[in-house]
Scaffold this motif. Structure first.
Motif, mmCIF file in Angstrom:
data_model
loop_
_atom_site.group_PDB
_atom_site.id
_atom_site.type_symbol
_atom_site.label_atom_id
_atom_site.label_comp_id
_atom_site.label_asym_id
_atom_site.label_seq_id
_atom_site.Cartn_x
_atom_site.Cartn_y
_atom_site.Cartn_z
ATOM 1 N N VAL A 185 4.759 2.628 4.799
ATOM 2 C CA VAL A 185 3.927 2.112 4.166
ATOM 3 C C VAL A 185 3.375 3.700 2.976
ATOM 4 O O VAL A 185 3.293 3.154 1.890
ATOM 5 C CB VAL A 185 2.830 1.941 4.801
ATOM 6 C CG1 VAL A 185 1.571 1.053 3.677
ATOM 7 C CG2 VAL A 185 3.789 0.957 5.545
ATOM 8 N N PHE A 186 3.216 4.576 3.768
ATOM 9 C CA PHE A 186 2.091 5.885 2.526
ATOM 10 C C PHE A 186 3.577 6.862 2.150
ATOM 11 O O PHE A 186 2.812 8.164 1.787
ATOM 12 C CB PHE A 186 1.352 5.761 3.752
ATOM 13 C CG PHE A 186 0.485 5.002 4.250
ATOM 14 C CD1 PHE A 186 -0.195 4.359 3.195
ATOM 15 C CD2 PHE A 186 -0.108 5.328 5.325
ATOM 16 C CE1 PHE A 186 -0.873 3.522 3.923
ATOM 17 C CE2 PHE A 186 -0.512 4.368 6.205
ATOM 18 C CZ PHE A 186 -1.253 3.438 5.077
ATOM 19 N N SER A 195 2.811 3.193 -2.878
ATOM 20 C CA SER A 195 2.370 2.110 -2.743
ATOM 21 C C SER A 195 2.999 1.283 -3.724
ATOM 22 O O SER A 195 3.838 -0.302 -3.313
ATOM 23 C CB SER A 195 1.861 1.227 -1.874
ATOM 24 O OG SER A 195 0.789 1.214 -0.804
ATOM 25 N N ARG A 236 -3.923 2.822 1.517
ATOM 26 C CA ARG A 236 -2.346 2.872 0.619
ATOM 27 C C ARG A 236 -2.429 2.957 -0.811
ATOM 28 O O ARG A 236 -1.390 3.828 -1.728
ATOM 29 C CB ARG A 236 -1.558 1.574 0.764
ATOM 30 C CG ARG A 236 -2.455 0.169 0.281
ATOM 31 C CD ARG A 236 -1.848 -0.692 0.271
ATOM 32 N NE ARG A 236 -2.757 -1.891 -0.015
ATOM 33 C CZ ARG A 236 -2.128 -3.361 0.428
ATOM 34 N NH1 ARG A 236 -0.888 -3.949 1.149
ATOM 35 N NH2 ARG A 236 -2.894 -4.130 0.400
ATOM 36 N N ASP A 237 -3.887 2.892 -1.523
ATOM 37 C CA ASP A 237 -4.051 3.517 -3.031
ATOM 38 C C ASP A 237 -4.646 4.981 -2.762
ATOM 39 O O ASP A 237 -4.877 5.652 -4.161
ATOM 40 C CB ASP A 237 -4.773 2.533 -3.860
ATOM 41 C CG ASP A 237 -3.337 1.636 -4.414
ATOM 42 O OD1 ASP A 237 -2.360 2.318 -3.843
ATOM 43 O OD2 ASP A 237 -3.825 0.940 -5.200
ATOM 44 N N HIS A 252 -1.553 -0.594 -8.219
ATOM 45 C CA HIS A 252 -1.323 0.621 -7.131
ATOM 46 C C HIS A 252 -0.872 1.483 -8.041
ATOM 47 O O HIS A 252 -0.395 2.413 -8.526
ATOM 48 C CB HIS A 252 0.035 0.228 -6.467
ATOM 49 C CG HIS A 252 -0.120 -0.492 -5.742
ATOM 50 N ND1 HIS A 252 -0.968 -0.366 -4.906
ATOM 51 C CD2 HIS A 252 0.898 -1.603 -5.771
ATOM 52 C CE1 HIS A 252 -0.324 -1.194 -4.009
ATOM 53 N NE2 HIS A 252 0.632 -2.270 -4.503
#
Length: 553
Positions: free
Chosen positions: A243-244, A317, A297-298, A326
């Motif tokens: 995810v990251f 992301s 995630r941002d 994003h």
């Protein structure tokens, strides 16, 4: 000693033990890969270290710190390792440059032992031979996988001691340095080991596990159809890296914005309110997971893949499917993602930087509370339809979502059809429920059919107790037949969240509502999509209340 950023024990990376003679198994593959120093010297590296009185503290630590294999402490010390037939280069710090007593005290426990090995001992040893001369300028990969800069007479933050470097040994080289090589954590280590980041690190650590690194392990054969390893190397993995991105990787350069707990907590509590899964099994755990992921995630971007950081930043992301999310434009301008006025301080990491930020840099609409579109032309979105036929039609246009629409044709000239569309990934927030209808000219440019549609709607959803409810919109709605028109069905606050769930719990039924005598309306509808527009906090304020606030200003 400068064990920088060490606050809790970390499991040491497994160090293979090949070449330690009777202390461990031998491996021709290992010897071929790393080789041995040959006849460069008559003494081993350990003997050279012991002969130098300025390195007595370093010897003490080597003797007390153990090598780990497959995450288990072995009987082999790092002193044994420097006496074995592996080709190694050692940068040994002189007495007084590190706190030997605190290191030896840590070695009394298994966790402390592994920490000293990873953060201190392995930070001064590398495989293969590294001479230091006037032309030396490279990054050396240490046993703990950190890359440290090597110059003609410098090693990371330390200088070599004159006449005490490039000392040959039969199993490698010894360089004496005037300071210890300061351990620098990577971003992931910083988040999961420093107390100031525990509000984020505790979540990341929950998904951490150890996995076998097959490329660095030595296979001994196959037993019962399974691979067997004579020496195995375990590495730390985390499912959240998908995810990251690989924020533990030493081969990348990341930047991460990290708010303190006082800034994080209000943003977390606000987001958590949008992830109310009601009566779903393990609702609290699911809510906690998606709240954290949505906020984190941002905050991370990889500097190696940016086009121009001054113009825009793509977070880890970002995918082309998610545009324009994003992506943050003019990030260094006032109010931008990297606005210098919002940066409290910078922490240097081995694979990038952590920037401590003062204020939360995002609005809900930019990171998790986004518009939802259920495409009209997608068969998978249609749960049911009656008294009509539905035909997919492609059409390219700036105002046409997905470059297609659904042509809903009544079964006969008097049929009041119904069509029900599922709506996925709703949050427990307030949306304007909209229907986007296209003019007949998208199919026939010369069409003169400008009769509007007339319809009612019913919204189905699940309440906090898991019961299905219906919100009927009985007021008849019409569209502007001369343009792509977004028709507002109504504003609705969902009590529960359906984000990333297998079964959709929300649907919208459209029902044509034209009497036999109402000939000024069209029963054929060109449905582009069902559109849910998030309503932010400012819009939720009652108009009269908002006006009074503005007057007081």
């Amino acid at each position: 000693m400068k064990l920088k950023h060490i606050y809790k024990p970390l499991i040491a990376l497994a160090l293979p033990l090949w070449g330690l003679g009777a202390l461990s198994s031998c491996s021709d593959t290992w010897d071929e890969h790393y080789g041995v120093a040959g006849e460069n010297g008559k003494s081993s590296i350990l003997q050279l270290v012991k002969e130098n009185p300025q390195l007595s503290d370093f010897v003490s630590v080597l003797q007390k710190t153990h090598v780990y294999n497959n995450n288990h402490r072995t009987k082999v010390s790092f002193a044994d390792l420097l006496n074995a037939d592996q080709a190694l280069t050692v940068w040994a710090p002189v007495n007084g440059t590190f706190n030997v007593d605190s290191l030896l005290e840590l070695c009394e426990t298994q966790h402390g032992d592994s920490t000293v090995g990873l953060h201190f001992v392995m930070n001064h040893i590398a495989h293969n031979l590294y001479n230091m001369n006037a032309e030396t300028n490279e990054d050396v990969k240490m046993l703990n996988d950190k890359y440290l800069a090597l110059g003609s007479k410098t090693f990371f933050n330390a200088n070599v001691v004159e006449d005490a470097y490039n000392l040959p040994a039969k199993n490698g080289l010894l360089h004496v340095i005037d300071d210890d090589a300061m351990y620098t954590c990577n971003i992931y280590e910083g988040l999961t080991s420093l107390p100031e980041f525990s509000h984020i690190g505790a979540f990341l650590s929950r998904y951490e596990k150890q996995e076998l690194d097959e490329q660095r392990s030595i296979q001994a054969g196959i037993e019962d159809g399974k691979k067997v390893y004579s020496d195995s190397v375990m590495v730390k993995e985390n499912m959240l890296f998908r995810v990251f991105d690989q924020i533990m990787s030493e081969d990348s350069t990341f930047t991460m914005l990290v708010p303190n707990e006082q800034t994080w907590q209000p943003a977390y509590e606000k987001a958590l309110g949008y992830f109310n899964y009601g009566s779903v099994e393990k609702a609290d755990s699911i809510a906690e997971y998606w709240t954290n992921v949505s906020l984190l995630r941002d905050l991370i971007y990889n500097r190696n893949v940016q086009r121009s950081e001054t113009d825009s930043i793509f977070t880890t992301s970002y995918t082309s499917r998610d545009w324009p999310y994003h992506v943050y434009y003019e990030p260094y301008e006032a109010g931008g993602l990297m606005d210098p006025a919002n940066i409290e301080s910078r922490m240097l990491c081995s694979n990038g930087d952590i920037y401590r930020v003062k204020d939360w840099p995002f609005k809900p609409e930019s990171v998790y509370f986004r518009p939802i579109i259920s495409q009209g032309e997608r068969d998978g979105n249609v749960l049911d339809h009656k008294d009509c036929t539905m035909t997919y039609r492609a059409a390219i246009g700036d105002t046409i979502s997905g470059n297609a629409y659904m042509d809903i044709v009544p079964a006969n000239s008097t049929s009041n059809w119904t069509a029900t569309y599922e709506i996925r990934n709703t949050l427990s927030g307030t949306y304007d429920i909209c229907v986007v209808i296209l003019p007949k000219t998208v199919y026939l440019a010369n069409s003169r059919d400008f009769k509007p549609n007339k319809f009612k709607a019913a919204l189905k959803y699940v309440d906090a107790e898991g019961k299905q409810q219906t919100q009927n919109y009985d007021t008849e709605m019409t569209n502007n037949p001369y343009k792509a028109d977004t028709v507002l069905v109504g504003r609705f606050t969902f009590p529960t969240c359906n984000y990333q769930q297998t079964d959709a719990t929300v649907s919208l039924q459209l029902q044509c509502s034209i009497t036999r005598r109402q000939t000024d309306y069209s029963r054929e509808m060109f449905l582009d999509c069902i559109y849910l527009k998030p309503v932010n906090d400012d819009e939720l304020v009652a108009p009269e209340t908002k006006q009074r606030k503005e007057v007081r200003k």
